[in-house]
Design a protein around this motif. Structure first.
Motif, PDB file in Angstrom:
ATOM      1  N   ASP A  20      49.408  40.527  40.351  1.00  0.00           N
ATOM      2  CA  ASP A  20      49.543  39.478  39.336  1.00  0.00           C
ATOM      3  C   ASP A  20      49.848  38.134  40.012  1.00  0.00           C
ATOM      4  O   ASP A  20      50.897  37.973  40.636  1.00  0.00           O
ATOM      5  N   GLN A  21      48.931  37.201  39.863  1.00  0.00           N
ATOM      6  CA  GLN A  21      49.088  35.920  40.566  1.00  0.00           C
ATOM      7  C   GLN A  21      50.189  35.052  39.981  1.00  0.00           C
ATOM      8  O   GLN A  21      50.531  34.022  40.554  1.00  0.00           O
ATOM      9  N   ARG A  22      50.752  35.467  38.839  1.00  0.00           N
ATOM     10  CA  ARG A  22      51.872  34.695  38.287  1.00  0.00           C
ATOM     11  C   ARG A  22      53.199  35.067  38.953  1.00  0.00           C
ATOM     12  O   ARG A  22      54.198  34.394  38.779  1.00  0.00           O
ATOM     13  N   LEU A  23      53.194  36.168  39.718  1.00  0.00           N
ATOM     14  CA  LEU A  23      54.445  36.607  40.359  1.00  0.00           C
ATOM     15  C   LEU A  23      54.780  35.700  41.549  1.00  0.00           C
ATOM     16  O   LEU A  23      53.878  35.201  42.231  1.00  0.00           O
ATOM     17  N   ASP A  50      48.109  34.166  46.534  1.00  0.00           N
ATOM     18  CA  ASP A  50      46.729  33.987  46.083  1.00  0.00           C
ATOM     19  C   ASP A  50      45.743  34.375  47.198  1.00  0.00           C
ATOM     20  O   ASP A  50      46.065  35.195  48.030  1.00  0.00           O
ATOM     21  N   MET A  51      44.575  33.754  47.181  1.00  0.00           N
ATOM     22  CA  MET A  51      43.516  34.212  48.103  1.00  0.00           C
ATOM     23  C   MET A  51      43.662  33.569  49.490  1.00  0.00           C
ATOM     24  O   MET A  51      44.079  32.431  49.602  1.00  0.00           O
ATOM     25  N   LEU A  52      43.288  34.326  50.511  1.00  0.00           N
ATOM     26  CA  LEU A  52      43.303  33.763  51.870  1.00  0.00           C
ATOM     27  C   LEU A  52      41.873  33.529  52.348  1.00  0.00           C
ATOM     28  O   LEU A  52      40.913  33.846  51.655  1.00  0.00           O
ATOM     29  N   GLY A  53      41.745  32.941  53.523  1.00  0.00           N
ATOM     30  CA  GLY A  53      40.428  32.839  54.150  1.00  0.00           C
ATOM     31  C   GLY A  53      39.794  31.466  54.048  1.00  0.00           C
ATOM     32  O   GLY A  53      40.475  30.465  53.848  1.00  0.00           O
ATOM     33  N   MET A  54      38.460  31.428  54.180  1.00  0.00           N
ATOM     34  CA  MET A  54      37.722  30.166  54.307  1.00  0.00           C
ATOM     35  C   MET A  54      38.043  29.178  53.191  1.00  0.00           C
ATOM     36  O   MET A  54      38.216  27.990  53.448  1.00  0.00           O
ATOM     37  N   ALA A 100      36.210  29.610  40.806  1.00  0.00           N
ATOM     38  CA  ALA A 100      36.693  30.661  39.880  1.00  0.00           C
ATOM     39  C   ALA A 100      37.810  31.455  40.560  1.00  0.00           C
ATOM     40  O   ALA A 100      38.839  31.761  39.952  1.00  0.00           O
ATOM     41  N   ALA A 101      37.611  31.763  41.837  1.00  0.00           N
ATOM     42  CA  ALA A 101      38.624  32.532  42.581  1.00  0.00           C
ATOM     43  C   ALA A 101      39.911  31.716  42.758  1.00  0.00           C
ATOM     44  O   ALA A 101      41.006  32.262  42.755  1.00  0.00           O
ATOM     45  N   GLN A 102      39.761  30.416  42.891  1.00  0.00           N
ATOM     46  CA  GLN A 102      40.943  29.572  43.115  1.00  0.00           C
ATOM     47  C   GLN A 102      41.689  29.214  41.828  1.00  0.00           C
ATOM     48  O   GLN A 102      42.914  29.171  41.814  1.00  0.00           O
ATOM     49  N   PHE A 103      40.946  28.938  40.761  1.00  0.00           N
ATOM     50  CA  PHE A 103      41.606  28.333  39.598  1.00  0.00           C
ATOM     51  C   PHE A 103      41.814  29.272  38.416  1.00  0.00           C
ATOM     52  O   PHE A 103      42.558  28.934  37.499  1.00  0.00           O
ATOM     53  N   TYR A 104      41.167  30.415  38.381  1.00  0.00           N
ATOM     54  CA  TYR A 104      41.524  31.396  37.347  1.00  0.00           C
ATOM     55  C   TYR A 104      42.614  32.258  37.971  1.00  0.00           C
ATOM     56  O   TYR A 104      42.456  32.750  39.084  1.00  0.00           O
ATOM     57  N   LYS A 105      43.722  32.417  37.305  1.00  0.00           N
ATOM     58  CA  LYS A 105      44.815  33.213  37.880  1.00  0.00           C
ATOM     59  C   LYS A 105      44.756  34.612  37.271  1.00  0.00           C
ATOM     60  O   LYS A 105      45.029  34.795  36.079  1.00  0.00           O
ATOM     61  N   PHE A 106      44.410  35.581  38.094  1.00  0.00           N
ATOM     62  CA  PHE A 106      44.163  36.942  37.607  1.00  0.00           C
ATOM     63  C   PHE A 106      45.462  37.736  37.551  1.00  0.00           C
ATOM     64  O   PHE A 106      46.360  37.537  38.375  1.00  0.00           O
ATOM     65  N   ILE A 107      45.510  38.621  36.601  1.00  0.00           N
ATOM     66  CA  ILE A 107      46.763  39.362  36.418  1.00  0.00           C
ATOM     67  C   ILE A 107      46.600  40.872  36.495  1.00  0.00           C
ATOM     68  O   ILE A 107      47.587  41.587  36.601  1.00  0.00           O
ATOM     69  N   ARG A 108      45.389  41.339  36.402  1.00  0.00           N
ATOM     70  CA  ARG A 108      45.237  42.791  36.498  1.00  0.00           C
ATOM     71  C   ARG A 108      43.933  43.197  37.181  1.00  0.00           C
ATOM     72  O   ARG A 108      43.001  42.405  37.253  1.00  0.00           O
ATOM     73  N   PRO A 109      43.912  44.437  37.698  1.00  0.00           N
ATOM     74  CA  PRO A 109      42.707  44.869  38.423  1.00  0.00           C
ATOM     75  C   PRO A 109      41.486  44.976  37.511  1.00  0.00           C
ATOM     76  O   PRO A 109      41.626  45.112  36.294  1.00  0.00           O
ATOM     77  N   ARG A 110      40.326  44.903  38.121  1.00  0.00           N
ATOM     78  CA  ARG A 110      39.024  45.016  37.455  1.00  0.00           C
ATOM     79  C   ARG A 110      38.747  43.839  36.524  1.00  0.00           C
ATOM     80  O   ARG A 110      37.987  43.926  35.585  1.00  0.00           O
ATOM     81  N   GLN A 111      39.409  42.722  36.824  1.00  0.00           N
ATOM     82  CA  GLN A 111      39.275  41.533  35.988  1.00  0.00           C
ATOM     83  C   GLN A 111      38.353  40.511  36.631  1.00  0.00           C
ATOM     84  O   GLN A 111      37.796  39.670  35.945  1.00  0.00           O
ATOM     85  N   PHE A 112      38.205  40.592  37.943  1.00  0.00           N
ATOM     86  CA  PHE A 112      37.367  39.628  38.653  1.00  0.00           C
ATOM     87  C   PHE A 112      36.225  40.384  39.311  1.00  0.00           C
ATOM     88  O   PHE A 112      36.460  41.256  40.162  1.00  0.00           O
TER      89      PHE A 112
END
Ligand SMILES: Cc1ncc(C[n+]2csc(CCOP(=O)(O)OP(=O)(O)O)c2C)c(N)n1
Ligand SMILES: [Mg+2]
Length: 627
Positions: free
Chosen positions: A310-313, A318-322, A457-469
């Motif tokens: 959960d990205q709100r925790l 959040d995401m790493l890499g390029m 989308a990966a940066q600005f949508y904050k996902f909270i559960r699996p199988r959502q992205f």
């Protein structure tokens, strides 16, 4: 290629080769058993079949005793036995016997407008549901059209079974009409593939296909079926037993290695958990949350790992890499312990390998032994299922406050928060995603195209559960977004499914709007229309002196295209209209396409230039200037 001796030749990822054996010849039919089997089948209703889950392999024996069937009916019976209630596919000459048997089978069948679209639908259906996605195509052109979809699923470890028709066995190798060497063409893009040359092998082969697709590191499996096999009669005279002597999956991790990992975690002053799609495919999100809380660990995710934590925790980096966050990249570069789970050290994550996480001891938990120490030397490897291993690891870790480390991480998080110009008069693509995230309360399933749209989308949508992205990570397949939204919506009819797409990605498979309209799917397509192949343009701006070679194409009027296909279409070119159009889009029951005319030359920041260390990011000054 095809077995010379008339038996199926099978290949598994990394070239493990296996030969199948013919089963003993069939016995005459037992009439009473046949009647019973038929009666049993008539009671099966769509959706009533037990759903197989990738962590729950079937028992080894099953099958309908003493039943005379043709090959096509055997395929349908085996699909039903495997719990398939939905599949995707496109017809053609050599699959007609199978389509005839599917005509009244209790399986929901979705016909795409192009086999590639169908393959992405089956893929996203699998990603959204955790079940095996099934795609069917005819020989030659049909099978060839699956290649991109299979490669996409292969790179992202998605469990799928592809069934392809093939020309009659005696014509194979003759350049027969619509003949293609399907097993040869798809071998590098499948976990396993085979051609069935004896109807007696068919039931077992289908069963094995599902087992291989869904166990170990999941992946696509293709079974090629010549039309004469589909019409051959066969007496199913006993349980269907798998014969996979060379195939092992090892879910339990080594206890000593797990203890070593726990000890390293307990000792670490600056640890980071780096997690990928393996957490999602092993349904280990809850265990990940428990581990992060109990041992007090910051968590960063790969593109495919998004949704696993959960990205709100507060622990989320959040995401790493390029195009990951600066705070994730700095934390990885400065950590003393990197705990990788279900991730494969892809080059978009590691940047320059020689300088990746230079001070870290590395723990790597993965179901696929081939991915351990493939790119990065691993100190504590643990091979097995992420969920099972995390359950054991949680027992042995201790809470440690790590005040200094968390303070440092919090400082980076504040300084380098992902930002965009909120005062701009134009529509910023990030604003559209931000607003979608706000209005859907982080709950939507998001699919994407490839390019800037995908990264935003990966940066600005904050996902909270699996199988959502649901996004094509490994292969980066433009055109994935729309068919993926269709597959996800079919898997999750009650979910809000939104494809955040690029104008040119959408253009590649937009014909599938007709499929969405036919099935009245309430999918929402949000095109971040910058006119450009934006990610290509960004590279040309930064590394090719702004020479925008062939990265601008004229677009059709996407709203008009949507309307022509029976969907709802809207164009938005004023920033002030964004919130209300998103609101009405979310209320819409028909498929709809919103063409957001966004800022044309916006860039994705931060960016690690190819070949640089992941702490050598461009664009941090831009992020900071917008604080
Ligand atoms: C099938 C395919 N062809 C080519 C590429 C290379 N590529 C990556 S991003 C990109 C541009 C994408 O443009 P668009 O869909 O408009 O997205 P944007 O970056 O503008 O958001 C291209 C051509 C690809 N990833 N997939
Ligand atoms: Mg674009």
């Amino acid at each position: 290629m095809h077995g010379q001796d008339g038996r199926a030749t099978m290949f598994i990822r990394k070239g493990v080769k296996m030969k199948s054996k013919s089963r003993p010849s069939a016995k005459p039919a037992d009439q009473s058993a046949f009647a019973k089997a038929t009666a049993d089948k008539s009671t099966i209703k769509a959706g009533a079949h037990p759903v197989r889950n990738s962590t729950m392999p079937n028992p080894n024996t099953s099958g309908q005793k003493g039943k005379i069937s043709n090959g096509a009916q055997i395929i349908v019976d085996m699909l039903i036995e495997q719990g398939v209630d939905t599949m995707f596919g496109y017809t053609g000459g050599v699959v007609l016997p199978l389509f005839d048997r599917l005509y009244d089978a209790p399986i929901r069948f979705i016909v795409p407008r192009h086999e590639q679209g169908g393959c992405h639908m089956a893929d996203a259906y699998a990603r959204a549901s955790g079940k095996v996605g099934v795609i069917l195509a005819t020989s030659g052109p049909g099978a060839c059209n699956l290649v991109t979809g299979l490669a996409t699923a292969m790179m992202d470890s998605v469990p799928m079974v592809a069934l392809t028709g093939q020309v009659r066995t005696e014509l194979i190798g003759n350049d027969a009409f619509q003949e293609a060497d399907t097993t040869g063409i798809t071998r590098p893009v499948t976990k396993y593939n085979c051609i069935v040359k004896d109807v007696k092998d068919l039931a077992r082969t289908i069963k094995e296909a599902f087992y291989i697709a869904s166990t170990g590191r999941p992946g696509p499996v293709l079974v090629d079926i010549p039309v004469d096999i589909a019409v051959s009669k066969c007496n199913l005279d006993g349980p269907v037993e798998m014969e996979l002597p060379g195939y092992r999956s090892q879910p339990k991790g080594n206890a000593r290695q797990i203890s070593k990992a726990a000890e390293a975690i307990n000792k670490s002053a600056q640890p980071v958990l780096y997690v990928g799609g393996g957490i999602i495919s092993s349904n280990a999100s809850e265990e990940l949350r428990q581990l992060a809380k109990k041992a007090h660990l910051p968590v960063t995710m790969t593109l495919l790992g998004l949704g696993s934590f959960d990205q709100r925790l507060p622990e989320s980096l959040d995401m790493l890499g390029m195009h990951g966050t600066a705070y994730a990249n700095y934390a990885v570069q400065q950590c003393d312990l990197l705990i990788a789970v279900g991730a494969r050290f892809d080059d978009r994550v590691t940047g320059k390998l020689a300088t990746f996480a230079p001070n870290a001891k590395i723990i790597h938990i993965d179901i696929d032994p081939a991915s351990i120490s493939k790119n990065v030397h691993v100190d504590i490897p643990i091979v097995g299922d992420a969920k099972e291993i995390l359950v054991e690891l949680i027992k042995e870790v201790e809470f440690k406050e790590r005040k200094k480390w968390f303070a440092k991480v919090a400082e980076w998080k504040k300084k380098f928060e992902l930002r965009y110009d909120q005062q701009a008069s134009s529509i910023k693509p990030q604003y559209v995603i931000d607003e979608i995230c706000r209005q859907t309360k982080n709950e939507a399933i998001i699919t994407t195209g490839v390019g800037q749209n995908q990264m935003w989308a990966a940066q600005f949508y904050k996902f909270i559960r699996p199988r959502q992205f649901i996004s094509s990570g490994g292969l980066g397949t433009m055109g994935f977004g729309l068919p993926a939204a269709i597959g996800a919506q079919i898997a999750r009819p009650d979910a809000t499914v939104i494809d955040i797409d690029g104008d040119h990605s959408f253009n590649m498979t937009m014909t599938e709007l007709a499929t969405a309209v036919e099935h009245n799917l309430p999918i929402k397509v949000c095109i971040l229309n910058n006119g450009y192949m934006g990610m290509v343009r960004q590279w040309q701006e930064l590394f090719y002196n702004k020479r925008y070679s062939k990265s601008y194409l004229a677009n059709p009027d996407y709203a008009a295209v949507a309307k022509a296909m029976g969907a709802v279409g809207e164009t938005v070119d004023k920033k002030a209209d964004v919130p209300k159009v998103i609101r009405s889009m979310l209320a819409e029951k028909k498929p709809c396409v919103v063409d957001f005319r966004v800022e044309k030359e916006e860039n994705v920041w931060p960016m690690v230039p190819a070949g640089k260390s992941i702490d050598e990011m461009n664009g941090l000054d831009i992020l900071e200037s917008m604080a």
